[in-house]
Structures are given as C-alpha cells and as structure tokens.
Motif scaffolding. Structure first.
Motif, PDB file in Angstrom:
ATOM      1  N   LEU A 106      32.873  42.767  37.916  1.00  0.00           N
ATOM      2  CA  LEU A 106      34.081  41.970  37.527  1.00  0.00           C
ATOM      3  C   LEU A 106      33.881  40.595  37.070  1.00  0.00           C
ATOM      4  CD1 LEU A 106      36.878  43.317  39.717  1.00  0.00           C
ATOM      5  CD2 LEU A 106      36.772  43.746  37.247  1.00  0.00           C
ATOM      6  N   MET A 107      32.889  39.814  38.147  1.00  0.00           N
ATOM      7  CA  MET A 107      32.842  38.529  38.032  1.00  0.00           C
ATOM      8  C   MET A 107      31.791  38.406  36.861  1.00  0.00           C
ATOM      9  SD  MET A 107      34.456  36.924  39.747  1.00  0.00           S
ATOM     10  CE  MET A 107      33.864  35.403  39.454  1.00  0.00           C
ATOM     11  N   LEU A 108      30.669  39.254  36.625  1.00  0.00           N
ATOM     12  CA  LEU A 108      29.687  38.982  35.654  1.00  0.00           C
ATOM     13  C   LEU A 108      30.487  39.292  34.166  1.00  0.00           C
ATOM     14  CD1 LEU A 108      26.768  40.875  36.892  1.00  0.00           C
ATOM     15  CD2 LEU A 108      26.902  38.438  36.486  1.00  0.00           C
ATOM     16  N   PHE A 109      31.505  40.134  34.270  1.00  0.00           N
ATOM     17  CA  PHE A 109      32.351  40.473  32.911  1.00  0.00           C
ATOM     18  C   PHE A 109      33.115  39.251  32.687  1.00  0.00           C
ATOM     19  CE2 PHE A 109      36.462  42.374  31.534  1.00  0.00           C
ATOM     20  CZ  PHE A 109      36.031  42.703  30.265  1.00  0.00           C
ATOM     21  N   VAL A 110      33.600  38.403  33.715  1.00  0.00           N
ATOM     22  CA  VAL A 110      34.243  37.086  33.577  1.00  0.00           C
ATOM     23  C   VAL A 110      33.404  35.999  33.123  1.00  0.00           C
ATOM     24  CG1 VAL A 110      35.569  35.179  34.500  1.00  0.00           C
ATOM     25  CG2 VAL A 110      36.158  37.575  34.863  1.00  0.00           C
ATOM     26  N   GLU A 111      32.240  36.100  33.639  1.00  0.00           N
ATOM     27  CA  GLU A 111      31.247  35.015  33.160  1.00  0.00           C
ATOM     28  C   GLU A 111      30.480  34.914  32.093  1.00  0.00           C
ATOM     29  OE1 GLU A 111      29.403  35.281  37.101  1.00  0.00           O
ATOM     30  OE2 GLU A 111      30.616  33.531  38.096  1.00  0.00           O
ATOM     31  N   ILE A 232      37.427  44.152  54.463  1.00  0.00           N
ATOM     32  CA  ILE A 232      38.849  43.742  54.286  1.00  0.00           C
ATOM     33  C   ILE A 232      38.688  42.533  53.164  1.00  0.00           C
ATOM     34  CG2 ILE A 232      40.824  42.994  55.235  1.00  0.00           C
ATOM     35  CD1 ILE A 232      40.562  44.997  57.457  1.00  0.00           C
ATOM     36  N   ASN A 233      37.786  41.320  53.398  1.00  0.00           N
ATOM     37  CA  ASN A 233      37.950  40.388  52.541  1.00  0.00           C
ATOM     38  C   ASN A 233      37.387  40.667  51.368  1.00  0.00           C
ATOM     39  OD1 ASN A 233      38.759  37.953  54.155  1.00  0.00           O
ATOM     40  ND2 ASN A 233      37.082  38.470  55.540  1.00  0.00           N
ATOM     41  N   LEU A 234      36.585  41.658  51.355  1.00  0.00           N
ATOM     42  CA  LEU A 234      36.098  42.207  49.927  1.00  0.00           C
ATOM     43  C   LEU A 234      37.309  42.690  49.096  1.00  0.00           C
ATOM     44  CD1 LEU A 234      32.514  43.485  50.298  1.00  0.00           C
ATOM     45  CD2 LEU A 234      33.000  41.803  49.007  1.00  0.00           C
ATOM     46  N   VAL A 238      37.751  41.338  45.532  1.00  0.00           N
ATOM     47  CA  VAL A 238      38.171  42.128  44.244  1.00  0.00           C
ATOM     48  C   VAL A 238      39.400  41.971  43.378  1.00  0.00           C
ATOM     49  CG1 VAL A 238      38.498  44.402  43.432  1.00  0.00           C
ATOM     50  CG2 VAL A 238      36.619  44.190  44.954  1.00  0.00           C
ATOM     51  N   SER A 239      40.401  41.664  44.077  1.00  0.00           N
ATOM     52  CA  SER A 239      41.868  41.070  43.635  1.00  0.00           C
ATOM     53  C   SER A 239      41.735  39.907  42.897  1.00  0.00           C
ATOM     54  CB  SER A 239      42.762  41.313  44.940  1.00  0.00           C
ATOM     55  OG  SER A 239      43.934  40.986  44.505  1.00  0.00           O
ATOM     56  N   ILE A 271      51.443  37.319  37.364  1.00  0.00           N
ATOM     57  CA  ILE A 271      50.483  38.522  37.696  1.00  0.00           C
ATOM     58  C   ILE A 271      48.948  38.130  38.336  1.00  0.00           C
ATOM     59  CG2 ILE A 271      48.934  40.225  36.398  1.00  0.00           C
ATOM     60  CD1 ILE A 271      51.281  40.612  34.545  1.00  0.00           C
ATOM     61  N   PRO A 272      48.289  37.003  37.609  1.00  0.00           N
ATOM     62  CA  PRO A 272      47.287  36.564  38.263  1.00  0.00           C
ATOM     63  C   PRO A 272      47.498  35.908  39.531  1.00  0.00           C
ATOM     64  CG  PRO A 272      47.584  35.357  36.412  1.00  0.00           C
ATOM     65  CD  PRO A 272      48.500  36.328  36.410  1.00  0.00           C
ATOM     66  N   ALA A 273      48.747  35.337  39.824  1.00  0.00           N
ATOM     67  CA  ALA A 273      49.138  34.788  40.988  1.00  0.00           C
ATOM     68  C   ALA A 273      49.271  35.497  42.119  1.00  0.00           C
ATOM     69  CB  ALA A 273      50.516  33.768  41.108  1.00  0.00           C
ATOM     70  N   VAL A 274      50.045  36.914  41.868  1.00  0.00           N
ATOM     71  CA  VAL A 274      50.230  37.985  42.794  1.00  0.00           C
ATOM     72  C   VAL A 274      48.718  38.557  43.125  1.00  0.00           C
ATOM     73  CG1 VAL A 274      50.788  40.416  42.899  1.00  0.00           C
ATOM     74  CG2 VAL A 274      52.481  38.718  42.126  1.00  0.00           C
ATOM     75  N   LEU A 275      47.660  38.572  42.198  1.00  0.00           N
ATOM     76  CA  LEU A 275      46.411  39.202  42.578  1.00  0.00           C
ATOM     77  C   LEU A 275      45.741  38.154  43.743  1.00  0.00           C
ATOM     78  CD1 LEU A 275      45.278  40.401  39.019  1.00  0.00           C
ATOM     79  CD2 LEU A 275      45.907  41.765  41.357  1.00  0.00           C
ATOM     80  N   ILE A 276      45.884  36.798  43.152  1.00  0.00           N
ATOM     81  CA  ILE A 276      45.294  35.899  44.154  1.00  0.00           C
ATOM     82  C   ILE A 276      45.836  36.097  45.570  1.00  0.00           C
ATOM     83  CG2 ILE A 276      44.617  33.529  44.433  1.00  0.00           C
ATOM     84  CD1 ILE A 276      44.327  33.212  41.516  1.00  0.00           C
ATOM     85  N   ALA A 277      47.292  36.049  45.569  1.00  0.00           N
ATOM     86  CA  ALA A 277      47.997  36.010  46.732  1.00  0.00           C
ATOM     87  C   ALA A 277      47.328  37.236  47.528  1.00  0.00           C
ATOM     88  CB  ALA A 277      49.556  36.259  46.398  1.00  0.00           C
TER      89      ALA A 277
END
Lengths: 653, 286
Positions: A106-111, A232-234, A238-239, A271-277
């Motif tokens: 996901l991160m590579l997809f973003v970067e 769990i932190n992962l 991912v979120s 939506i992004p805020a919920v994912l980061i939450a």
C-alpha cells in the motif's frame, strides 16, 4: 525549525553514541547526561514556544526531496527488518508477514503514485505538540535515567532469559538504550510532522521499537508477546496506509498534510480520519486491540513505563486528539466515544481481579485511554480540554507508578500488591511516591475529578444523538466506581501497619531515586498548577481550533470557584500530614484486635486448639463476581461491533 | 454567593454535628419504640461522644488518627460546599474522598476485622457511587446546572421528573446511613460476626471523630434529600424529607443483613432500573 530538527536528531545521535560506547560505566554516564540534555532541550522548546499560534515550516526543495527519499527507504528498511524478524514466528502468527507485505504494498502504491499531492509545509508546531514534546522529553528522559540503574540490577538478578545470556547479551544491552532513544526520536517525529507520509514512517519506527523492547528478554513468552504487539500494531499500520491510499488515489480530498486533513471537516475527511482512528485505537490499546499492552508487561519495567506513559499509547491518543474536529458531531465520532467508553468500563472492572501491580497498572492505563478516547469522539472544546489534561496527568502519574512498582519489586522482592503491605512503614519514601501517583491517577481533587467533571458536563449537552450523551455519562458513572475500588484497595495495602517488623536494608539507588522524586514532584506540580498548563498550552490550542471554526466556541468552561475549591482541597490534603507531622498526637500504642487472643502483638493469636497461629488477611478480588474471561469476551465482541459500525458510518457519510 | 449562603455554610460547620446528633438521638428513640423499648434520652449520642473524649485513646498506628482527621475534614468540606449552594459534583467528590480516608484509617490498623470491614465498606462505596453520581446528572438535565443554588431555584415539579432517581437515591441512602440490610461494613453490636468492622480498632477520641463525621454525613444526606423537594419551599420540603429520612429507620428494623454480593448486584440493578431509565427519559423528552 532548528529546534524541531534538534529534538528529532538529538535522541537519534544519542542512541548511536550509546551504541558505540563499549565501557559499561561510561555508557551509563552517557545515558544520564543525554537524558538530562533531552529534558533540557524540550524545556527550552517549551519556554520559547508556550502560548504559540500554530506555526508551519517549509523546507527547501532539495531537502524535502531528499527527506522524502530517505523516509521512503527508511520505511522499506523497517519493513524488511521486521520481515527478517518474522523468521521466528510460529503457527498462528502467519498473519504478521502478510500484514507487513500488504502495508508495504500500500505504501509503495502511495509513494510511487504518478500524481501525488505536494506537501508545502512538512513540519509544524502548535501548543499541543509542544506540550506532548515536553511529556516525551522530560518523562521519557527521567525513565531513561531510572532505566540505567534498573537494567544494571535486571541483568545482575538474572531476569533475562538463558537464551539472551548465551547470545551476546552485551550487544543486546547496548542496543537497549539505543532503542529507547530511537523510540523518543520517533515520538518527536510523530508530534511535529505535518507530512502524513513522514508521520507514518515515525509511526512504523515506534512499532518496531516496541516490538524489539517487548521481546528484549528473549524468553519465548516475551517473543510471543512482542509478536502480538507487532501484529496488532500492524493492523493499525495497514489501516493508516489505507487512509493514505484514499488521500492519494481516492475521490474527493487529496492531501498529504495533517492540518488540511483536519481542516477539511467531517464532510470530506471522515473516511481517512476513521481509518487513521483505527490506527490510533490499536496504538492506544483500546478494545478490541488491547491485548498487546497486557502482553507487554513481560518487558523490563522502564519499558512498560515508557510504553504506558509518554510514548506508544500516547502517540495513538495524540493523533486522535488531532483528528477530533473531524469527528465532532458525527455518528462515527459517537461510536468512537462508545468504543472508548466500553473499554473504560470493562477494563476498570477487570482491574479489580488483578493481583500483580503491573497488571493493575496496565488495565488502568487502558481504562484511562478509554476515557480520553471518549472525550475525543465528542470533540468539543471542553472535552478536548479534558482529554489533553488527562494525557498530561496520566503520563506523569503512570510513569511514576510503574517506576515505583519496579523499584519496589527490586527492593522487597515481590510484584504483587499483597507483597506491598506496610510499605508506608517499610519504605516511607517509596510509598509516598506511590501514593502520590495513585492520588494523581484518580482521587479528587486531582486528575480524574477534573476530567470527569468536564466530560460529564460535555456529554450531557452533546447534540449528535440525545441518547448518546446520556449513555456516555452512564458509562462514566458505572466505570468510576470500580476505579475507586481497586485504587483504594491498593492504598489500603500500602498504609497497613506491618504485623511484624520487616527491615529491608537495600538502599534506594540514586538514579531511581532521582527519577522517582522528580516524577512525584512533577505529579504534584501538575495537579497544583494545572490552570497554568491550561493557560500555557491547552487554551491556545483549543482557541486556535475555535478560531479556525473547526470546533464550536467554548461553552460550559469550569467556573473559577470550582477551581478554587479544588485547589483548596488539594492544599488541605497536603497540609494535613504536615500539620500532623509537626504536632503528632501522643496516644498509647496497642496491638490490633484479635478477639483478645493476641500472642505476639498483632501478628499471631491463640487458636482453637490452643496453638499459636499467624494472622493473615488478604484483599478482595471479587473473582466470582466479576469474571475476567466473560467480561473480556463481551468487551471484544462489543467493541468489535462498534468498530465495524464506526467504519460503516464513516463510509456512508 | 450571598451573605445568606455563607451564613448557612458556616452554620453547617458549627451546628451540623449538633443537628446530626439530634437526628441520631431521634433515630435511637424511634428504633426503641419500634422494638417496644423506651430508648435513651434524645441527647444520648452527645453524651456518648463526650464520654469517648474522656477515655484513653489506644492506637495500633499513630497514622490512623491522621486519616481520621482527613475523613472529618473532607466530610466538612463536602457539607460546606453543599450548604454554600456550590457545585453538587464537587460536594460528592469530597464525600468520596472522605469515605476513602475512613477506609484507609481502618486498613492502617491491619487487624483482620478492620480489614474485612474496610474492604466491605469499599464494596458498599462501589455499590452506591453510581447512583449517587446520577443524582447530580439528573438535576443537571432538569435545571441545566450542577449548582445547588440553581437546583433550589428550580421548578416545583422537578421532583416528579426525577421520580426514578429519587427512588434510587432512597435505596442507596439505606447503604449510606449504614442501615440494615446493608450494614455490613460495621455493626452496632460488638458481638456480631464482624465485631465492629470498620471501627474495631478505633477507641477514645478517634472513635469520637468517626461519630462526629457520621453526624456531619447524616446532615449532608438529609440536605441531598431536601434538594429534591427544595423548590416546593421549606414548609413542604423539610417535613417530607424528614419523613423519608426516618423511613429508613423502619427499613432498618424490618430487614436482616445481606451479604456483599447481593448488595452490590441489587444496588446496581436499582441504579440501572430507576436511575438510568430516569436519565434516558429526561434526555429524550427534555
């Protein structure tokens, strides 16, 4: 800006310096001085920037590009290291490398996106982040100082596992302080990054450090718990990465800047805020993600203190507080509050069952963070005020309590609360520190009172769903009763007069004494001067949010008489023992009542068959009344449902 | 805050124990009459406490006296805030601190009876705290304020709106007043299973402090009860609250002691059933 760079780089360099020092004594001295330096630097920052308006910093084109690449490569390196560490996984832990790969993808997809948002202002500073930096620097520094001596004894007592001893303990020991300092550096990074991708990198580094530190002793239990924390932190990672994908490729809001995300409001940014939450909930160990923090108890005490007070779990709630304006007046926010509330209620009840001091502290941490999450979900000025004050009080008091519990365990040789019976008489200084910590955690007129006051008022005036506010208030009402029970029970053990004299000759080590007394003084000061903290750091922060129209204008602030009365009560609580000490009453001493059959003072009595019997009495743990297993299941199920609901309502909005 | 309020608050500090003692005396006479006895004179509790001050004080640890002074001080603060017309939540918190300090005093002596007594007292606190905290919340939903002065100035029919909360409060009032069936942390009679529970190891002036603290507490609780009816005016509110207050004596004399687990369960059920339901209804229709 130079100060921010200094704060991030200083602990990093400090860690490297510690890593390269061979001599143990030299290394210990170095850690001490570096910790003082770190605390001093954050104090300087606070002195220069209290009551500051949010300031944003731009970097040169070249520097930004270089840092972009650096953090991208760093992120990949972290993931690769963790993948390498995964060679030790067993059976059901297969999901950890999978999550790692998903997150990396996901991160590579973003970067590597062909068109991505440009970040003009990668770093920022506002009064809340200055306050957080102060917590990380000062409390983190004190914990490092405590750790110097503690780890010395830790290895001497042979707490470390056999495996760790055989496989080059010296290198691991050196890396221990390196990891502590890297952890602090990453925390500063989280606190000051406006660039979400960079923030994510620092976020990953804290995950890595916590994994390494939890698994430090190398026993199978420690490694398993380390992997649980990692897994769990992962999930949170991912979120978080999912949120970044949304912000890069999704419809609507395109930004990589935290302040723009917050400013976009609930219509665009939910939506992004919920994912980061969700990521925030995993870091701050809220149900259903709370189990890793309990597993983290196998780590050496300074690590627990660090995870619980100033670093990892605070990173989670820090981010949640930042996002609070987005959650204000939404169903997702209410559900977030309910997750926090359920966590608060369930873990407060379970804490009653616990015998080990560290586990009581762990459950109370989760409960307290639940309270903070409850406040954040509502997101008004008053609840944010309460949330930030709770973060401050919890950080100082919990660091103090963990370190005091660790030192006590070393000196009297027992981790259970039952072993601490009579500590006030056996170890007066240590007991005083612990009592101050407990008072700071829950008793009027300290931490919990203030926050409860503000939250109850805010909850009853909440508008989202009229029933929601009452529900939250009722959760507080039922959750604070068990809190009162388990803390008072603990204090009862501390103040009990020992039935037989139990001398302990071991002196209190100097480093540990410095850390404990500084933290005790800080807790007292925080309680006495909280209006000052409010004025210096919190009010400017909520004020700027109100000014930007992100949260409604201040209403229902604490009236001054309330604060005056609280201060009076606090003063009374301190003056009374002093008065008593100055003029102690002269009463005749006697032994405790044993139906008149006392043999050896309060310690033994003449039993039924004429035999001498020892007196023993234990605390109540209510294990038949409050069933830990069932409660945990209810909590997991309930919070899981709430979490799914929260994500759904976020998506529908 | 008016001069009137300050007078009332200081009157509480000075006359509070006296009033509390009268309540206790009346309580004993009523109890005696229910048991077909004549009972002691009205001022007997005062005579008892004066006598306690005359006696030698034996302590297991000198710190127990410190905690007891703390108990008394915070009890007085709680009442002072209440009668000053201040914040009900604050008054409640001071009351909780005072209760905890009493438990600490008993824990400090570390005799098995004191230990069990204080553990049970803490359990009772856990039982009644939720309901006690719901009372200010209910007042807040009705009057929009936690301040006693605003609550007194409320609408006369607020007691009807707060009916469920009143029932819940009366229930836990039995616990707070240490009446049967909930008198399980200390007992009136030294020959029972717990000896004197919480107060087993207090004697002389220490025990007198506990008694005075309880007098204060009874006045405070009567004050809380009065708040429900306060907007009706003193002429109605005072008799009603006194009648309800002494209704607890009847409960005391007609019930046997419960164990802690049913007590806890029962009080949380009552809190949920009456207190929470009342709050929910208020928030829906307010």
């Amino acid at each position: 800006m130079p100060l921010i760079a200094l704060l991030i780089l200083f602990p990093l360099c400090a860690g490297l310096a510690v890593l390269s020092t061979r001599d143990i004594e030299q290394r210990e001295n170095l850690v001490r001085w570096l910790a003082y330096g770190l605390g001093g630097a954050t104090l300087l920052l606070a002195l220069l920037h209290f009551r500051t308006e949010p300031e944003f910093f731009t970097l040169g084109q070249g520097l930004t590009g270089a840092l972009d690449n650096l953090f991208m490569l760093g992120g990949i390196a972290v993931s690769l290291y963790l993948l390498y560490a995964c060679r030790q996984i067993k059976g059901r832990e297969w999901y950890i490398p999978v999550l790692l790969l998903v997150q990396m993808g996901l991160m590579l997809f973003v970067e590597l996106a062909p068109e991505h948002p440009v970040v003009a202002r990668p770093f920022y500073l506002d009064s809340f982040s200055v306050l957080m930096a102060l917590i990380v620097g000062v409390i983190g520094g004190l914990i490092c100082i405590h750790a110097v001596r503690y780890m010395h004894d830790y290895h001497a007592h042979g707490h470390g596992a056999q495996e760790a001893k055989t496989t080059c303990p010296e290198r691991r020991r050196r890396s221990f302080f390196f990891m502590l300092f890297v952890f602090l550096a990453a925390m500063f990074g989280i606190v000051f990054s406006n660039h979400l991708l960079w923030l994510f990198f620092f976020w990953e580094v804290t995950t890595l450090c916590s994994f390494w530190l939890i698994a430090y002793s190398g026993t199978d239990e420690a490694v398993r718990n380390g992997f649980r924390a990692l897994g769990i932190n992962l999930i949170g990672g991912v979120s978080f990465a999912g949120a970044l994908v949304w912000l890069t490729h999704g419809p609507g809001l395109h930004t990589w800047e935290l302040d723009q995300l917050v400013a976009a409001g609930s219509a665009l940014a939910l939506i992004p805020a919920v994912l980061i939450a969700v990521a925030g909930l995993t870091k701050s160990a809220q149900m259903p993600f709370s189990s890793w923090l309990l597993g983290a108890m196998v780590a050496p005490t300074p690590v627990s203190a660090l995870l619980h007070s100033s670093t990892l779990v605070k990173a989670g709630v820090f981010l949640l507080v930042k996002l609070a304006p987005v959650f204000h007046n939404t169903y997702a926010g209410l559900l977030l509050s309910l997750i926090g509330g359920l966590t608060f209620l369930v873990t407060s009840l379970i804490a009653i069952n616990q015998r080990s001091a560290k586990l009581v502290l762990a459950y109370s941490t989760i409960a307290n963070l639940g309270l903070i999450v409850m406040c954040v979900g509502i997101g008004t000025a008053a609840t944010l005020w309460a949330a930030i004050l709770l973060i401050v009080f919890h950080a100082v008091a919990k660091a103090l309590l963990f370190l005091a519990a660790g030192t006590t365990a070393h000196l009297i040789g027992g981790r259970d609360i039952e072993d601490m019976e009579g500590l006030v008489y056996r170890r007066p200084a240590l007991a005083a520190a612990m009592l101050i910590g407990i008072l700071g955690m829950f008793l009027a007129p300290f931490g919990m009172l203030l926050s409860k006051y503000a939250t109850l008022q805010a909850f009853l005036t909440v508008e989202v769903l009229p029933l929601g506010g009452v529900l939250l208030a009722v959760i507080i009402v039922f959750g604070s009763a068990p809190t009162l029970f388990f803390w008072s029970k603990w204090m009862g053990k501390l103040v009990a007069v020992p039935r037989r004299p139990q001398p302990s000759e071991l002196p209190l080590p100097r480093d540990e004494a410095i850390a404990l007394f500084s933290l005790a003084a800080l807790t007292t000061l925080a309680c006495a001067l909280f209006p000052l903290i409010d004025w210096l750091f919190i009010h400017p922060y909520t004020g700027s949010l109100i000014g930007a129209g992100l949260i409604p204008a201040l209403d229902g602030h604490l009236p001054w008489e309330t604060i005056a009365t609280m201060s009076f009560m606090l003063a009374a609580l301190f003056l009374l023992p002093i008065l008593f000490w100055l003029r102690p009453p002269q009463f005749q001493a006697s032994s405790g009542y044993l139906s008149g059959a006392n043999v050896d003072g309060s310690a033994s009595y003449r039993g039924a068959m004429g035999a001498e019997r020892e007196v023993a009495s234990r605390s109540y743990f209510l294990t038949d009344f409050i069933r830990e297993g069932m409660l945990t299941r209810v909590g997991l199920l309930g919070s899981g449902c709430l979490l799914i609901l929260m994500m759904l309502t976020g998506a529908i909005r | 805050m008016t001069a009137h309020a300050w007078t009332l608050a200081f009157a509480f500090l000075i006359l509070g124990p006296l009033l509390g003692a009268l309540l206790a005396g009346l309580d004993r006479i009523l109890t005696a009459r229910m048991q077909s006895r004549r009972g002691p004179p009205l001022l007997q509790p005062i005579y008892d406490v004066l006598k306690l001050f005359e006696k030698d004080t034996l302590v297991v640890t000198s710190l127990q006296t410190l905690y007891l002074w703390g108990f008394l001080l915070f009890m007085a603060i709680s009442g002072f805030i209440l009668f000053l017309g201040g914040d009900l939540l604050l008054s409640l918190f001071a009351l909780a601190v005072s209760g905890i300090l009493l438990c600490l005093a008993a824990y400090a002596t570390n005799s098995p009876y004191s230990n069990i007594g204080s553990s049970r007292e803490l359990m009772l606190m856990m039982a009644y705290e939720p309901m006690l905290l719901i009372v200010p919340l209910g007042f807040f939903l009705v009057t929009g304020s936690f301040r006693v002065s605003d609550i007194i100035a409320g609408e006369p029919w607020q007691v009807l709106e707060l009916g469920g909360i009143l029932i819940g409060f009366l229930f836990i009032l039995t616990i707070k007043l240490r009446k049967s069936p909930f008198d399980l942390s200390s007992s009136h009679h030294g020959h029972q299973e717990l000896v004197k529970g919480l107060t087993t190891d207090f004697s002389g002036s220490d025990l007198a402090l506990v008694e005075i603290g309880h007098w204060y507490e009874n006045v405070i609780l009567l004050g809380w009860l009065y708040l429900f009816f306060a907007p009706l005016g003193v002429a109605w509110a005072l008799p009603i609250s006194l009648i309800l207050f002494f209704g607890e004596v009847l409960v005391d004399n007609t019930h046997a002691r419960l164990k802690w687990a049913p007590t806890l369960r029962l009080s949380w059920w009552v809190t949920g059933l009456f207190g929470v339901t009342n709050l929910v209804l208020l928030s829906l229709f307010a």
